[in-house]
Design an enzyme around this catalytic site. Structure first.
Site, PDB file in Angstrom:
ATOM      1  N   UNK A 171     -16.708 -10.701 -41.851  1.00 11.58           N
ATOM      2  CA  UNK A 171     -15.783 -11.827 -41.645  1.00 11.58           C
ATOM      3  C   UNK A 171     -14.396 -11.341 -41.236  1.00 11.58           C
ATOM      4  N   HIS A 172     -13.561 -10.879 -42.182  1.00 16.23           N
ATOM      5  CA  HIS A 172     -12.147 -10.630 -41.879  1.00 16.23           C
ATOM      6  C   HIS A 172     -11.801  -9.156 -41.689  1.00 16.23           C
ATOM      7  CE1 HIS A 172      -9.616 -14.236 -41.700  1.00 16.23           C
ATOM      8  NE2 HIS A 172     -10.532 -14.818 -42.452  1.00 16.23           N
TER       9      HIS A 172
END
EC number: 1.17.5.3
Length: 1015
Positions: free
Chosen positions: A196-197
């Site tokens: 994700u990040h």
């Protein structure tokens, strides 16, 4: 009360008579109705934090149970905490269903075992589970542990077993996991940040110095312009998004949304601009060009607070899609030319007039000059008028008393250019002068409740806690490691706070190894595993595919649903010797060996993987802290006992760990010293307590500590109040230096609950504790000009009062007075925000548009010879599974719904009812072309597989005119699978490609090629 219609009228007619008769003592034996007791009257109230997204909403949980020896506490009601400064008592649909999650019928209650080739689970005891897992681990570790590499360097690594770590777990569990994995020599360690990040850290740290959300949720209300791009905050972070609406309603802010779909966020926007997925860099580079061409910048900010004036080496160049130094055979760059010209003192040369042709400013102007409005329209499909409207509104915040805040999420990160998407936006904020400002900043909207915390704690392949780097095998000793990671100032008189790296590292080693870490053995440096390459999940699953992996731990992680190319993931897991799943819920990963028809068509008898399913607690059943997106560490408390025999993660890891250490003590084996030297000195070693680990994270004085003037600042054994007290001489210990100050001699700062806000800016310094040092807005020195006066007095964060920096936040600065050369970006060697990222990015110091790996155009209009990211790592077998536009003509993109959280909430009845069935979204034009009606069953396919779902025909998606052709998008929500109480569905990641961002290897979930047909 059970009353018929006839009875009701009788009661009403006889109301007066009835009450009179009752008063005379002729009352019925049982009243038909009576006032119900308030259901929370006898309840115990417990404060907690929502376990879903990273807004970190406050919860009030209510349980029954009097604490007696044989009584079990049980939660029966959950609501929002009205005192919480972010959520103010609100919960989104996910949070509203938390009770159904806690009490889900799919909660795991007992340890279970699946034998090789079996088609069923068998219940086992914890002792049986720990004993068998430890034996499997030891056999594999002894067979494959590498003590020294071919060059004779001590590396102490174990590559044949890996671990996925739970981003829903507490920071305290995260630190225990870190110690567990590193003492064993594991390098294949990852958490959800990888998918994700990951690009957030990879982009923000090179640009500003730290890789985290710069402001916080409530601060969004202070903005004049809120731009949501690369995310859908109203859908994915609805309670956090209320602060964007607060800005719009009470600060007259303009809300801009740029997105391939007309989303829930777009529905309340003032300006909506459509864009083709995967072309954000073109759009944002066009904004950069507009700001420069129209002189819509904060010129003083750019001159003094960015590296615009620094001179770049003469041999740096860019031509036809490639920067200087490219090696086509290796698919990587020699980055030596991506740096500054240096003077005789080793400092960067500078031209404050910004006229030198080699200064960053002029190189940037030249680089973005190609991104005209016409080019933006041609590549992005965004109408020119819409693009220019966005530019004009953003440009208005170049004025010192106006700010823009950017909100983004996975719509930017999950691309092969994810990190550069974010960097382009960060550069815009530097030109506008919005960094360090209230209502400004770069706000990464994290997806999981503690994904920020697990990233802080370094649970990634080559990381250590506090954004330290795990040593590589090239750093053969402590000295070479510290030299490689301790930067020298690029300009004179800078804070250059990373120059304290040795203090942070030695304090970590003392926390890891205790008294065993001494100066004579380089603080135990040799015991840490040394990496030769990054063992991220894409790399590691390719190793599994090749039969090079024996075991895998999945702690609060569901890779079958979360990782790209689901069919390959299942095939890889089928080649393991053993897998350990630690989770509160049934997951598709734990049952990957079961046949579920088309959605998971496997033969259990042919799968020889031993699977252990170990039931863990959920958020409501443990104490601990989690860090929300704004870096706030919030402490939460246990509200009930876990169901059945479930245990918390720390206890499970400790059980396996101690069984394994006992085997090594009795039998010997490979890598004994790193395993046995790791400190595990808890009061109950088999069940470490959260407060013990939290204090360990904070750090202690190991001897009396004195400042430079000889004043005692901490006695031996006391908790430290600041990372400024950490030393590199072995007299301090801290597991995570950025968390120092979170639990001091004054108590648990993470449990603070003073929500007062005297400034009105929403900083609430008395609520929880934010790293670093309770600072709420990073780089806040940049909120004041070079004379120390706030750019906007109404939004003052800090200012110079004649003798020190003071204000409405903790100053992110030292004691340097205005007028000194010291820059506001204290983590950078230049003291400046970087428009030119020097050698810190994989594909270039300036962002450049590259097409997704699967492009609907088949070319790159800017440079046809370099279509996609030239340094993307693409394995041969994965390359064979990439599609072409001729067979798969439409763009697929995945996303979330507000009613669900990934694949968790399909186990919660309320959420399953709210969104019960899998669907995909297509435009009216695509539906007409394919003969698909709203509600039809359709098949969506990619080169990697297919899913079946209901078609939702919508005007929220429209075709875009791109480079002379129409591009259609198929929207694919991600929340279904073959487990849960919702209707069974197909895993969306069956369709997605196994290729990632060049800097972080975060997969490209947001832009790939599909076809769609009526089923």
């Amino acid at each position: 009360m059970d009353v018929s219609r006839r009875q009701f009228f009788k009661i009403c007619a006889g109301g007066m008579a009835g009450t009179t008769v009752a008063a005379l003592g002729f009352a019925p034996k049982q009243a038909l109705a009576q006032a119900r007791n308030y259901k929370l009257l006898r309840a115990k109230e417990i404060r907690n934090t929502c376990t879903y997204c990273s807004v970190g909403c406050g919860l009030l949980m209510y349980s029954l149970g009097d604490g007696a020896k044989n009584a079990r506490e049980a939660i029966y009601h959950i609501e929002g905490d009205p005192d919480h400064p972010v959520s103010r008592g609100a919960l989104c649909p996910k949070g509203a269903g938390l009770l159904d999650y806690v009490n889900s019928e799919n909660r795991l209650r007992y340890p279970e075992y699946r034998a090789p080739g079996s088609d069923k689970w068998q219940r086992i005891s914890w002792e049986e589970a720990f004993s068998r897992i430890a034996k499997l681990m030891k056999a594999d570790r002894d067979a494959n542990f590498i003590e020294k590499n071919e060059q004779g360097v001590t590396v102490n690594r174990w590559l044949s077993t890996g671990m996925l770590c739970a981003s829903g777990a507490s920071n305290e569990t995260g630190m225990l996991t870190q110690k567990f994995a590193r003492s064993l020599g594991m390098l294949a360690v990852d958490n959800q940040a990888r998918v994700u990040h990951g690009p957030t850290v990879a982009s923000l740290a090179p640009t500003f110095g730290r890789g985290a959300m710069t402001n916080h949720w409530v601060d969004i209300k202070n903005a004049n312009v809120v731009m949501v791009m690369g995310g859908n905050a109203a859908e994915a972070h609805p309670v956090g998004f209320r602060w964007a609406m607060e800005a719009k309603n009470n600060n007259d802010a303009t809300l801009i949304v740029v997105d391939p779909r007309f989303t829930r966020t777009a529905s309340v926007a003032d300006i909506y601009a459509p864009i083709r997925s995967g072309t954000d860099i073109t759009f944002l580079s066009g904004v950069l060009r507009y700001l420069i061409e129209n002189n819509k910048i904060n010129a003083e900010y750019v001159k003094h607070y960015t590296n615009a004036s620094l001179l770049v080496r003469d041999d740096f160049a860019f031509e036809d899609g490639l920067f200087s130094g490219y090696d086509a055979e290796k698919r990587q760059y020699d980055k030596s030319s991506w740096n500054y010209q240096l003077d005789e003192n080793g400092y960067a040369k500078r031209d404050e007039t910004l006229t030198h042709p080699r200064c960053v400013w002029n190189l940037l102007k030249e680089h973005v000059s190609r991104y005209t409005p016409d080019v933006v329209e041609n590549i992005c499909g965004t109408p020119k008028a819409d693009f220019l409207k966005v530019c004009e509104v953003l440009a208005s915040t170049s004025a010192p008393d106006r700010t823009t805040t950017f909100l983004y999420a996975l719509g930017w990160t999950q691309h092969t250019v994810g990190a550069q998407n974010i960097r382009t936006m960060a550069m815009i904020q530097l030109l506008l002068g919005n960094m360090g400002m209230a209502g400004g900043g770069v706000n990464a909207l994290r997806g999981h409740s503690n994904i920020q915390g697990l990233t802080d704690l370094g649970l990634l392949s080559t990381s250590l806690p506090g954004y330290l780097t795990l040593p590589s095998e090239k750093q053969v000793d402590l000295q070479s490691y510290l030299e490689a990671n301790t930067p020298k100032a690029t300009l004179a008189d800078q804070v250059n706070y990373w120059s304290n790296y040795p203090k942070f590292f030695v304090s970590l080693m003392k926390s890891f190894y205790g008294d065993a870490a001494q100066k004579e053995n380089n603080w135990g440096y040799d015991w840490l595993p040394k990496w030769d390459q990054t063992y991220d999940v894409i790399k590691y699953f390719n190793m599994m595919d090749e039969g090079k992996v024996t075991g895998y731990f999945c702690q609060g992680f569901n890779p079958v649903a979360s990782f790209p190319d689901k069919n390959k993931v299942v095939s890889c897991l089928s080649k393991l010797k053993y897998m350990v799943v630690i989770d509160p819920l049934v997951t598709e990963t734990s049952t990957f060996w079961q046949n579920h028809g088309e959605s998971n068509d496997v033969d259990p008898a042919s799968i020889q993987t031993e699977v252990f399913r170990l039931p863990s607690t959920c958020f409501a059943e443990e104490d601990g802290s989690i860090a929300n997106s704004g870096r706030w560490l919030q402490w939460h408390w246990k509200g009930q006992d876990a169901p059945g025999e479930a245990r918390n993660d720390g206890e499970i890891l400790a059980g396996i760990y101690h069984h394994l250490r006992e085997l090594y003590q009795s039998e010997g084996g490979k890598g004994v010293e790193p395993l046995m030297k790791m400190s595990w000195n808890y009061k109950q070693p088999h069940e470490p307590q959260s407060d013990e680990v939290a204090k360990e994270n904070n750090g202690y004085a190991l001897e009396d500590l004195y400042d430079a003037n000889g004043v005692l600042i901490a006695k031996k054994g006391q908790l430290l109040s600041s990372f400024a007290h950490l030393r590199d001489d072995g007299t301090t210990a801290s597991s995570c230096w950025i968390y120092t100050g979170s639990w001091t001699e004054q108590g648990n700062q993470m449990a603070n609950r003073d929500n007062s806000d005297p400034s009105g800016l929403g900083n609430t310094l008395g609520w929880a504790w934010a790293w670093p040092l309770n600072r709420r807005v990073l780089y806040n020195r940049a909120s004041a000009d070079i004379n120390g006066k706030p750019w906007d007095p109404k939004r003052m964060l800090i200012q110079w009062n004649g003798s020190k920096w003071t204000g409405n936040d903790i100053p992110d600065f030292g004691n340097a007075a205005p007028g000194t050369p010291t820059g506001p970006f204290i983590m950078q060697p230049e003291g400046m925000g970087r428009l030119f990222a020097i050698n810190k990015m994989a594909e270039g110091p300036f962002p450049e548009h590259y097409e997704p790996i699967e492009t609907p155009l088949g070319t790159n209009p800017l440079h046809p010879n370099v279509v996609s990211n030239p340094v993307v790592r693409l394995y041969e077998q994965d390359a064979l599974r990439m599609g072409k536009k001729e067979q798969f003509p439409y763009v697929g993109t995945t996303y979330r719904l507000t009613e669900h959280f990934h694949t968790w909430t399909k186990h919660a009845l309320l959420n399953a009812i709210a969104q019960p069935e899998q669907f995909v979204e297509i435009s009216e034009t695509l539906a007409a072309a394919k003969g698909i009606n709203n509600g039809d069953r359709v098949t969506v396919s990619s080169k990697r597989g297919f899913i079946r779902a209901v078609a939702v025909v919508t005007r929220r998606l429209k075709p875009l005119n791109v480079n002379g052709q129409q591009v259609e998008t198929v929207g694919i929500p991600i929340h279904w699978g073959f487990e849960g109480v919702a209707r069974k569905g197909y895993i969306a990641n069956t369709l997605t490609p196994n290729v990632g961002d060049a800097n972080s290897q975060t997969p490209e979930y947001k832009a790939f090629l599909v076809n769609i047909e009526k089923a």
